[in-house]
Design a protein around this motif. Sequence first.
Motif, PDB file in Angstrom:
ATOM      1  N   LYS A 107      -3.484   4.546   9.987  1.00  0.00           N
ATOM      2  CA  LYS A 107      -3.174   5.732   9.182  1.00  0.00           C
ATOM      3  C   LYS A 107      -1.995   6.494   9.777  1.00  0.00           C
ATOM      4  CE  LYS A 107      -5.091  10.031   7.332  1.00  0.00           C
ATOM      5  NZ  LYS A 107      -3.916  10.803   7.761  1.00  0.00           N
ATOM      6  N   ALA A 108      -1.991   6.647  11.101  1.00  0.00           N
ATOM      7  CA  ALA A 108      -0.888   7.358  11.751  1.00  0.00           C
ATOM      8  C   ALA A 108       0.426   6.620  11.525  1.00  0.00           C
ATOM      9  CB  ALA A 108      -1.170   7.508  13.236  1.00  0.00           C
ATOM     10  N   ALA A 109       0.365   5.274  11.559  1.00  0.00           N
ATOM     11  CA  ALA A 109       1.574   4.483  11.335  1.00  0.00           C
ATOM     12  C   ALA A 109       2.105   4.690   9.920  1.00  0.00           C
ATOM     13  CB  ALA A 109       1.275   3.005  11.584  1.00  0.00           C
ATOM     14  N   LEU A 110       1.221   4.646   8.927  1.00  0.00           N
ATOM     15  CA  LEU A 110       1.650   4.842   7.542  1.00  0.00           C
ATOM     16  C   LEU A 110       2.146   6.266   7.316  1.00  0.00           C
ATOM     17  CD1 LEU A 110      -0.949   2.922   5.352  1.00  0.00           C
ATOM     18  CD2 LEU A 110       1.502   2.496   5.519  1.00  0.00           C
ATOM     19  N   ASP A 111       1.491   7.227   7.947  1.00  0.00           N
ATOM     20  CA  ASP A 111       1.949   8.616   7.820  1.00  0.00           C
ATOM     21  C   ASP A 111       3.388   8.737   8.313  1.00  0.00           C
ATOM     22  OD1 ASP A 111      -0.428   9.445   6.760  1.00  0.00           O
ATOM     23  OD2 ASP A 111      -1.224  10.280   8.620  1.00  0.00           O
ATOM     24  N   TRP A 112       3.683   8.082   9.429  1.00  0.00           N
ATOM     25  CA  TRP A 112       5.058   8.124   9.955  1.00  0.00           C
ATOM     26  C   TRP A 112       6.029   7.512   8.950  1.00  0.00           C
ATOM     27  CZ3 TRP A 112       8.673   4.337  10.692  1.00  0.00           C
ATOM     28  CH2 TRP A 112       9.851   4.720  11.363  1.00  0.00           C
ATOM     29  N   LEU A 113       5.676   6.343   8.399  1.00  0.00           N
ATOM     30  CA  LEU A 113       6.590   5.653   7.492  1.00  0.00           C
ATOM     31  C   LEU A 113       6.917   6.505   6.277  1.00  0.00           C
ATOM     32  CD1 LEU A 113       8.121   3.021   6.842  1.00  0.00           C
ATOM     33  CD2 LEU A 113       6.090   2.273   5.589  1.00  0.00           C
ATOM     34  N   ASP A 140      -6.725   5.259   0.528  1.00  0.00           N
ATOM     35  CA  ASP A 140      -6.548   5.563   1.951  1.00  0.00           C
ATOM     36  C   ASP A 140      -5.194   5.099   2.470  1.00  0.00           C
ATOM     37  OD1 ASP A 140      -9.052   6.672   1.977  1.00  0.00           O
ATOM     38  OD2 ASP A 140     -10.051   4.899   2.803  1.00  0.00           O
ATOM     39  N   ALA A 141      -4.677   4.005   1.890  1.00  0.00           N
ATOM     40  CA  ALA A 141      -3.402   3.446   2.334  1.00  0.00           C
ATOM     41  C   ALA A 141      -2.206   4.071   1.620  1.00  0.00           C
ATOM     42  CB  ALA A 141      -3.388   1.932   2.119  1.00  0.00           C
ATOM     43  N   ARG A 142      -2.443   5.094   0.818  1.00  0.00           N
ATOM     44  CA  ARG A 142      -1.365   5.798   0.120  1.00  0.00           C
ATOM     45  C   ARG A 142      -0.572   4.852  -0.774  1.00  0.00           C
ATOM     46  NH1 ARG A 142       1.338   9.761   4.573  1.00  0.00           N
ATOM     47  NH2 ARG A 142       2.677  10.161   2.800  1.00  0.00           N
ATOM     48  N   GLN A 143      -1.312   4.116  -1.605  1.00  0.00           N
ATOM     49  CA  GLN A 143      -0.713   3.181  -2.551  1.00  0.00           C
ATOM     50  C   GLN A 143      -1.072   3.610  -3.973  1.00  0.00           C
ATOM     51  OE1 GLN A 143       1.276   0.480  -1.849  1.00  0.00           O
ATOM     52  NE2 GLN A 143       1.262   1.135   0.288  1.00  0.00           N
TER      53      GLN A 143
END
Length: 821
Positions: free
Chosen positions: A475-481, A695-698
């Motif tokens: 989640k932190a990785a996707l938030d950064w992207l 959850d994956a923001r898709q």
Amino acid sequence: MAGDERLGRQEGSTGSVSDRSWHGDEARSPLGQDPDPGLGRTRLELELELESGYPADVVPELRSRLGPRPAAYSRPTAASRPQRPLAETAPVVRPAQLPAAVADFTGREHLVRELNERLAAPADRPAAIAIAGVGGIGKTALAVHLAHTARHRYPDGQLYIDLGGAGSSPADPETALGAFLRSLGTPDAAIPDGTEERAALYRASLEGRRVLVLLDNARDAAQVRPLLPGDGAPDCVALITSRAHMTGLDRTHPVDLDAMSPAEAFALFALIVGEERAAVERAEVMNVVASCSYLPLAIRIAACRLASRRTWTVSVLARKLADERRRLDELRAGDLAVKATFELGYGQLDPAQARAFRLLGLVGGPDISLPAAGAVLGLDVAETGRLLTSLVDISLLESAVPGRYRFHDLVRLYARACSERETRAPAEREEALSRLLDFYLATAARVYAMERPGDRMVDHLESTGHPGLLFETSKAALDWLFAEADCLLACVPRCTGECTRRRAGDLLLGALDLAESGARPRQYETVARAVGDAAHAAGDSRTEARARSALGHLYSFTGRYSHAERELRRALELDGEDPVVASRASNQLGIVTNGLGRYEDAERYLGQALEAFRADANEAGEASALANLSRLHVSRGRTRTGVELAEQGLAIYRRLGAPLRLANGMYTLGIALTRAHRLEEASVHLAEALDLFHDARQPLWEGMAHFRLAEIQLMANRPDQAVAHAQQSLALGGLGGEWRRFSFLTVLAKALMAAGQRGQAEDCWRQARALRERLGSPEPEEVRQLLSASAPDLPAAQDPFPGHRDAYGVGPPVTESDPWI
């Protein structure tokens, strides 16, 4: 004061308050002394007659100081004055030194109201109000306007000084104190030497008085501190303007002045050029003020240029300002220029600050994070933070959010100009952008790997000189992207040179989540085309192939199938030996051709993709190809093998432990089970996929999952649940292209009809028909029947798929095979 005072106005937004200030000798006359004996009235009496704004509690106090008017006027002599200590011997004078009020002040209403309320409330009144901001933002204009509106609260006088803080020779506090003491009536012989001694006498002179002190263009807190009224003068207040933030001053209310709003900017421009002239070309005026980045000084200069050229239209000015490379040069009127205002701040920087200012101006995107800025500068985070904070403190950089920094747009252009004129600029710029590209590529590759365990694509990306950021969770990785999306994509087209082009192309692949989410399709398309074109011009077939593969990937997600097929086929022609292109482009071509109903082509491409993934030991890619083969089998009516292939792909995803990939596998299996009429099992898998997509923001795939669940609810004769899912799919479906929207409208119309909501259903059908006509495809018979006045209601449990099959036969489908690879 900023240079635009020479236009006859203060810098920034301005206001309309008549100025009846006294200047020269009359400003230094004692309160009971007449500036002209022949008038027979004291200066204070004249002021009371002229000024109508004094509050009721102030005027009687002023009049009481005068005493009875003498029968004949005579100036007191030195011998007749009572002898007192120096601090008490100064004659009581009422200086009125405010600059003339600007006649066309506009905007800042809420801020002016708030600050006036602070000045009006004795209990909450600060000792000083410090207005900070970049040059040209309107600090002086606001302070002068505020001072004029509040001057009636300070009947004992108003002091003013330009401290020259933005220039190379700021005023010395000792000199400024001497000027203030003289203005307050202290004889030269009574003014001591030394800053501390003068400050003590100055504070003593203000005790018991109501004086407003305007300290304009201050350099820093150290310059200002001796000039502030002391605790013994609680009814005095200082207004401070500065490019630096006045940290460390007690009882000071800070104001960080921002650019004008678009409405305020238009009003200022129209006030200068004329309301009628501005109204005729309103859209062009908005383009002009946008090019000025809503900076008041820039707007004023642009408007004055237009006002002095009656043959120009606003369109002419807008075209001149549209070119970023020439914009700062165009924002000049006489000897005034926005660039000159910025030069003052740049000239104060030490070498490290100047280097940081220049290099950060190269960066695209709306802002930059602290770690990314460190990469640009080649410094650790701690040193970068200190440098950036120092630039924020003097208003050359802004920090609206902790850890993120941005330039005002015109300041950014100036920073780039500074970089370009440096002797070693080309090498310095290339090295800085290369470091930033390394940072983004290394970090994006790590995000990709965390999201896709078992996917070996990252092993084929260019190596970097930066390790990238580490993340504790997916989640932190996707938030950064997603937080860095605009900045990351803005970096790509700046790095298409010989030494950076391959890494720029690979960054597109590492950031594929941005394309697959549907969040930034146009921006992604623009930068992918820029890389592909640059690679083509340079004869770099590998980079061009990867850029075209990424572009085709995006097009397949947005329903532009013909564009996707063209790009993907070209990618394979350019470099079919590249393991990334051989597997990924083939897999996407299988998706596209299956969607277009060309099943033989789809089976061939997906077979090539499966072989390429297995040759590369890419298990995640293998699972994707199996899932896409499942969709192909379902499309061809091979439901049993379709379910088996989906289960094989899902098993691999489960073993790899990738939540988002698992959602793709569940989604594919849910579709296969739906076609096999195993509705409850399908519903369970699709509901789980829906949660994982969220959850994956898709959002694109959230919409598709809702669409599939709506189909299932229709088949199960649960129209109300079908309506709910269909409405959700429509709310999220704008990211997936018009074909998906058509599909979502169709399912919603059927669900509404089945639920007995015929009026709303017909409205959905009309929207679907209009969309169909815009897409250039024949209208399905089903739509025509339902829109006719005699159309019967659909049976509640009618199978929804025949109508969809009719739609798929005449154009790109609204259902799509799984694109995850």
